[in-house]
Design a protein around this motif. Structure first.
Motif, PDB file in Angstrom:
ATOM      1  N   ALA A 139      84.604  29.951  74.937  1.00 30.22           N
ATOM      2  CA  ALA A 139      83.289  30.530  74.661  1.00 30.22           C
ATOM      3  C   ALA A 139      83.341  31.448  73.448  1.00 30.22           C
ATOM      4  O   ALA A 139      82.407  31.481  72.629  1.00 30.22           O
ATOM      5  CB  ALA A 139      82.787  31.287  75.888  1.00 30.22           C
ATOM      6  N   GLU A 140      84.455  32.185  73.302  1.00 30.32           N
ATOM      7  CA  GLU A 140      84.578  33.130  72.191  1.00 30.32           C
ATOM      8  C   GLU A 140      84.661  32.393  70.853  1.00 30.32           C
ATOM      9  O   GLU A 140      83.995  32.777  69.876  1.00 30.32           O
ATOM     10  CB  GLU A 140      85.822  34.007  72.377  1.00 30.32           C
ATOM     11  CG  GLU A 140      85.720  35.011  73.517  1.00 30.32           C
ATOM     12  CD  GLU A 140      85.974  34.388  74.888  1.00 30.32           C
ATOM     13  OE1 GLU A 140      85.812  35.099  75.892  1.00 30.32           O
ATOM     14  OE2 GLU A 140      86.315  33.172  74.951  1.00 30.32           O
ATOM     15  N   SER A 141      85.477  31.346  70.787  1.00 29.54           N
ATOM     16  CA  SER A 141      85.600  30.617  69.519  1.00 29.54           C
ATOM     17  C   SER A 141      84.330  29.827  69.223  1.00 29.54           C
ATOM     18  O   SER A 141      83.927  29.688  68.058  1.00 29.54           O
ATOM     19  CB  SER A 141      86.820  29.695  69.550  1.00 29.54           C
ATOM     20  OG  SER A 141      86.789  28.836  70.659  1.00 29.54           O
ATOM     21  N   GLU A 142      83.635  29.352  70.265  1.00 29.20           N
ATOM     22  CA  GLU A 142      82.365  28.658  70.050  1.00 29.20           C
ATOM     23  C   GLU A 142      81.324  29.603  69.469  1.00 29.20           C
ATOM     24  O   GLU A 142      80.573  29.245  68.552  1.00 29.20           O
ATOM     25  CB  GLU A 142      81.867  28.068  71.360  1.00 29.20           C
ATOM     26  CG  GLU A 142      80.550  27.321  71.214  1.00 29.20           C
ATOM     27  CD  GLU A 142      80.049  26.781  72.533  1.00 29.20           C
ATOM     28  OE1 GLU A 142      79.181  27.449  73.145  1.00 29.20           O
ATOM     29  OE2 GLU A 142      80.531  25.704  72.949  1.00 29.20           O
ATOM     30  N   ALA A 143      81.278  30.846  69.977  1.00 36.13           N
ATOM     31  CA  ALA A 143      80.329  31.829  69.452  1.00 36.13           C
ATOM     32  C   ALA A 143      80.596  32.111  67.979  1.00 36.13           C
ATOM     33  O   ALA A 143      79.665  32.274  67.175  1.00 36.13           O
ATOM     34  CB  ALA A 143      80.412  33.119  70.262  1.00 36.13           C
ATOM     35  N   LEU A 144      81.874  32.159  67.603  1.00 43.43           N
ATOM     36  CA  LEU A 144      82.237  32.375  66.210  1.00 43.43           C
ATOM     37  C   LEU A 144      81.704  31.248  65.331  1.00 43.43           C
ATOM     38  O   LEU A 144      81.139  31.481  64.253  1.00 43.43           O
ATOM     39  CB  LEU A 144      83.760  32.478  66.095  1.00 43.43           C
ATOM     40  CG  LEU A 144      84.334  32.848  64.732  1.00 43.43           C
ATOM     41  CD1 LEU A 144      83.956  34.277  64.359  1.00 43.43           C
ATOM     42  CD2 LEU A 144      85.851  32.686  64.740  1.00 43.43           C
ATOM     43  N   LEU A 145      81.842  30.011  65.793  1.00 47.50           N
ATOM     44  CA  LEU A 145      81.356  28.876  65.009  1.00 47.50           C
ATOM     45  C   LEU A 145      79.838  28.896  64.886  1.00 47.50           C
ATOM     46  O   LEU A 145      79.285  28.547  63.839  1.00 47.50           O
ATOM     47  CB  LEU A 145      81.826  27.559  65.635  1.00 47.50           C
ATOM     48  CG  LEU A 145      83.331  27.293  65.630  1.00 47.50           C
ATOM     49  CD1 LEU A 145      83.618  25.882  66.144  1.00 47.50           C
ATOM     50  CD2 LEU A 145      83.928  27.482  64.239  1.00 47.50           C
ATOM     51  N   LEU A 146      79.167  29.288  65.949  1.00 44.73           N
ATOM     52  CA  LEU A 146      77.704  29.391  65.891  1.00 44.73           C
ATOM     53  C   LEU A 146      77.273  30.387  64.831  1.00 44.73           C
ATOM     54  O   LEU A 146      76.320  30.148  64.064  1.00 44.73           O
ATOM     55  CB  LEU A 146      77.152  29.781  67.255  1.00 44.73           C
ATOM     56  CG  LEU A 146      77.265  28.730  68.367  1.00 44.73           C
ATOM     57  CD1 LEU A 146      76.858  29.335  69.708  1.00 44.73           C
ATOM     58  CD2 LEU A 146      76.421  27.510  68.055  1.00 44.73           C
ATOM     59  N   ASN A 147      77.965  31.523  64.734  1.00 44.80           N
ATOM     60  CA  ASN A 147      77.630  32.537  63.738  1.00 44.80           C
ATOM     61  C   ASN A 147      77.887  32.027  62.314  1.00 44.80           C
ATOM     62  O   ASN A 147      77.080  32.256  61.412  1.00 44.80           O
ATOM     63  CB  ASN A 147      78.449  33.811  63.987  1.00 44.80           C
ATOM     64  CG  ASN A 147      77.988  34.563  65.218  1.00 44.80           C
ATOM     65  OD1 ASN A 147      76.823  34.464  65.612  1.00 44.80           O
ATOM     66  ND2 ASN A 147      78.888  35.305  65.848  1.00 44.80           N
ATOM     67  N   TRP A 148      79.027  31.328  62.124  1.00 40.65           N
ATOM     68  CA  TRP A 148      79.336  30.808  60.792  1.00 40.65           C
ATOM     69  C   TRP A 148      78.355  29.717  60.387  1.00 40.65           C
ATOM     70  O   TRP A 148      77.954  29.627  59.223  1.00 40.65           O
ATOM     71  CB  TRP A 148      80.774  30.288  60.758  1.00 40.65           C
ATOM     72  CG  TRP A 148      81.763  31.368  60.438  1.00 40.65           C
ATOM     73  CD1 TRP A 148      82.219  32.332  61.290  1.00 40.65           C
ATOM     74  CD2 TRP A 148      82.386  31.611  59.183  1.00 40.65           C
ATOM     75  NE1 TRP A 148      83.091  33.165  60.662  1.00 40.65           N
ATOM     76  CE2 TRP A 148      83.219  32.737  59.350  1.00 40.65           C
ATOM     77  CE3 TRP A 148      82.345  30.997  57.949  1.00 40.65           C
ATOM     78  CZ2 TRP A 148      84.000  33.256  58.319  1.00 40.65           C
ATOM     79  CZ3 TRP A 148      83.117  31.507  56.912  1.00 40.65           C
ATOM     80  CH2 TRP A 148      83.931  32.624  57.092  1.00 40.65           C
ATOM     81  N   ALA A 149      77.953  28.898  61.338  1.00 39.98           N
ATOM     82  CA  ALA A 149      76.979  27.854  61.037  1.00 39.98           C
ATOM     83  C   ALA A 149      75.632  28.458  60.647  1.00 39.98           C
ATOM     84  O   ALA A 149      74.930  27.932  59.776  1.00 39.98           O
ATOM     85  CB  ALA A 149      76.819  26.922  62.229  1.00 39.98           C
TER      86      ALA A 149
END
Length: 414
Positions: A363-373
């Protein structure tokens, strides 16, 4: 680094075959006769008649580092270079073009050993892949093997045929027909054949080429150039991108010949290895912080035919201690996403127009990708793979961990 400037007369690069001086055309003979200095191997220099008055210089070893100083020493004199067959086919001509540029050379080729081999075998030259194991690991042959395919191997020496036969036997191609062609075009030309698994020939002439008519063992696992090899093809501790997600990831990375990949968080090396397998000119650097995993990556790369894979330590440490890493065409981040600075550093190192693909399973790494996207655009996907498993006397679907993937192209303005 700027290439040295050659200000003298063009260097005559003359191809010479096993048929020696008599096999050269008039123009090639005149180019050697008119030279003041002739470079070549000791064997090639012996083919030049004694009446040719030029000074003869045998190549030093190692050759390539010595070339700039060697040519500087003889600058201002008319130079001829002897090469085997076609100088621009895995030959000294290619090296000299890189050093001085094409305008500094006058290349006079002879038929290459590959042209002569195809002529003897009745094979279509345009359709036969060629692999050189001269100064290269033998395993580079492996990606070219496929049932029914014809392959030519440029041997390093007289021991190469037996080594190729053993390689074929270990990798499910023992029934392949091998033909060794020695001293092509010369008076000592000789040809002999056998199945790889039956190979018992003693070492012959060191100047030889190996022709392979591939026959695959139907019970042996196939390893094609298409991404998504079976997970069982990799040794390691289980830390790898599973083959279904691997195929989707390589599709997003979109390798092209000559491109460079950075694989961050290598694990078992699967992404970098399959990137390199797509084309002989594809290159990759894989970054992995754990030394045991670096060893397993190197082992997997050799076993799957891409031993040239560059295996390094943790990406931030490697970038701090080395300023010579070439900016990549594509980056895959499969591990260390949430480590401070990893994604920012990868983004800054990526070439303009390059592709970045990152996979997340937490969940933590997915949230990071959402922010970068949200900041940089690109595409977000989520994969859920199910594999069939037995449940009692029935079959059920076992879900794998869902994977969130972000892929983006770095625009020129960013």
């Amino acid at each position: 680094m700027t290439a040295p400037v050659w200000s003298g007369e063009p260097i005559a690069v003359v191809g010479i075959g096993a048929d020696g001086w008599d096999g050269l055309g008039r123009i090639s003979q005149e180019a050697v006769r008119g030279a003041e200095v002739v470079f070549g191997s000791a064997r090639q220099l012996e083919l030049v008649p004694e009446e040719v008055a030029a000074e003869r210089i045998a190549w030093p070893s190692p050759l390539v580092p010595a070339l700039p100083g060697l040519f500087e020493q003889y600058a201002g004199r008319k130079i001829a270079v002897l090469a085997s067959g076609d100088p621009m086919f895995y030959g000294i001509g290619v090296t000299l073009v890189r050093l001085f540029g094409a305008v500094a050379l006058r290349v006079l080729p002879q038929p290459s050993s590959v042209s002569l081999a195809c002529a003897r075998l009745g094979w279509s030259l345009a359709e036969v892949p060629v692999v050189s194991v001269v100064g290269r690991p033998l395993e580079t042959v492996l990606p070219e093997l496929a049932d029914g395919r014809r392959v030519l191997v440029l041997s390093a020496d007289e021991h190469s045929p037996a080594q190729v036969a053993e390689l074929l036997g270990r990798n499910g191609f023992g029934a392949s027909r091998m033909t060794v062609l020695e001293q092509l075009g010369g008076s000592g030309e000789r040809t002999y054949s056998d199945d790889a698994q039956e190979w018992k020939h003693e070492p012959g002439d060191r100047l030889n080429i190996v022709a392979i008519e591939c026959v695959a063992d139907p019970g042996h696992p196939r390893t094609t150039r298409i991404p998504g090899l079976a997970d069982s093809r990799y040794d390691g501790d289980g830390q790898l991108t599973k083959h279904e997600v691997r195929a989707l990831t390589l599709s997003a990375l979109a390798p092209a010949p000559g491109e460079l990949l950075w694989d961050v968080g290598g694990g078992s090396g699967t992404i970098a290895i399959e990137w390199c397998r797509t084309h002989p000119e594809c290159r990759a650097v894989t970054f992995e912080r754990l030394e045991p995993r670096r060893r397993q990556i190197a082992g997997n790369a050799a076993a799957l035919g891409v031993p040239h894979l560059d295996v390094r330590g943790e990406v931030l440490v490697e970038l701090e201690k080395s300023t010579e890493l070439t900016p990549p065409n594509a980056i895959f981040v499969g591990g260390g996403l949430t480590q401070d600075g990893v994604l920012e550093t990868c983004w800054s190192q990526l070439r303009q127009g390059g592709r970045l693909v990152a996979n997340a399973v937490t969940a933590e790494s997915e949230a990071l990708l959402l922010n970068w996207a949200a900041r940089h655009g690109g595409e977000l996907r989520k994969f859920q793979i199910y594999r069939a498993e037995s449940l009692g006397g029935f079959t059920t679907w076992r879900p794998q961990l869902p994977v969130t993937q972000w892929s983006v192209v770095k625009a020129a303005s960013l």
